[in-house]
Design a protein around this motif. Structure first.
Motif, PDB file in Angstrom:
ATOM      1  N   SER A  15       0.821  -1.277   0.198  1.00  0.00           N
ATOM      2  CA  SER A  15       0.021   0.021  -0.080  1.00  0.00           C
ATOM      3  C   SER A  15       0.793   1.202   0.220  1.00  0.00           C
ATOM      4  N   ALA A  16       2.191   1.061   0.384  1.00  0.00           N
ATOM      5  CA  ALA A  16       2.923   2.294   0.426  1.00  0.00           C
ATOM      6  C   ALA A  16       3.158   3.104  -0.652  1.00  0.00           C
ATOM      7  N   PRO A  17       3.489   2.446  -1.938  1.00  0.00           N
ATOM      8  CA  PRO A  17       3.881   3.236  -3.245  1.00  0.00           C
ATOM      9  C   PRO A  17       2.846   4.317  -3.487  1.00  0.00           C
ATOM     10  N   LYS A  18       1.470   3.998  -3.144  1.00  0.00           N
ATOM     11  CA  LYS A  18       0.551   5.084  -3.631  1.00  0.00           C
ATOM     12  C   LYS A  18       0.987   6.502  -3.083  1.00  0.00           C
ATOM     13  N   TYR A  19       1.589   6.472  -1.985  1.00  0.00           N
ATOM     14  CA  TYR A  19       1.767   7.949  -1.459  1.00  0.00           C
ATOM     15  C   TYR A  19       2.905   8.717  -2.599  1.00  0.00           C
TER      16      TYR A  19
END
Length: 89
Positions: A15-19
């Motif tokens: 989920s972290a790459p969306k930031y």
């Protein structure tokens, strides 16, 4: 990390790459390089903070004394500091 559930690490990594934060991406790459160590860090309650604190204290004393004296004096200062700290705490 605070949940003490290392299986949630994979979900967070996905989920972290969306930031779209470059520093975060670099951090994720580092975690992926040694995922087992990261999971162990989440699972177990012990750490090396005490050793790191001692090393940091010695480095501070060394920086203060830079270029002034010998290793013998550095050793004496470190040991005196430990004695002084133990005596009053």
């Amino acid at each position: 990390m605070f949940s003490q559930k290392p299986e949630k690490l994979d979900t967070w990594i996905k989920s972290a790459p969306k930031y779209d934060i470059p520093e975060l991406q670099s951090f994720i790459e580092g975690i992926c390089n040694d995922k087992e160590a990261a999971q162990n860090g989440i699972s177990y309650s012990y750490n090396n903070g005490l050793a790191e604190g001692s090393v940091n204290k010695i480095k501070v004393i060394k920086r203060i004394m830079y270029g002034r004296n010998s290793f013998v004096l550095l050793k004496a200062k470190v040991l005196f500091h430990e004695l002084f700290y133990a005596e009053f705490n």
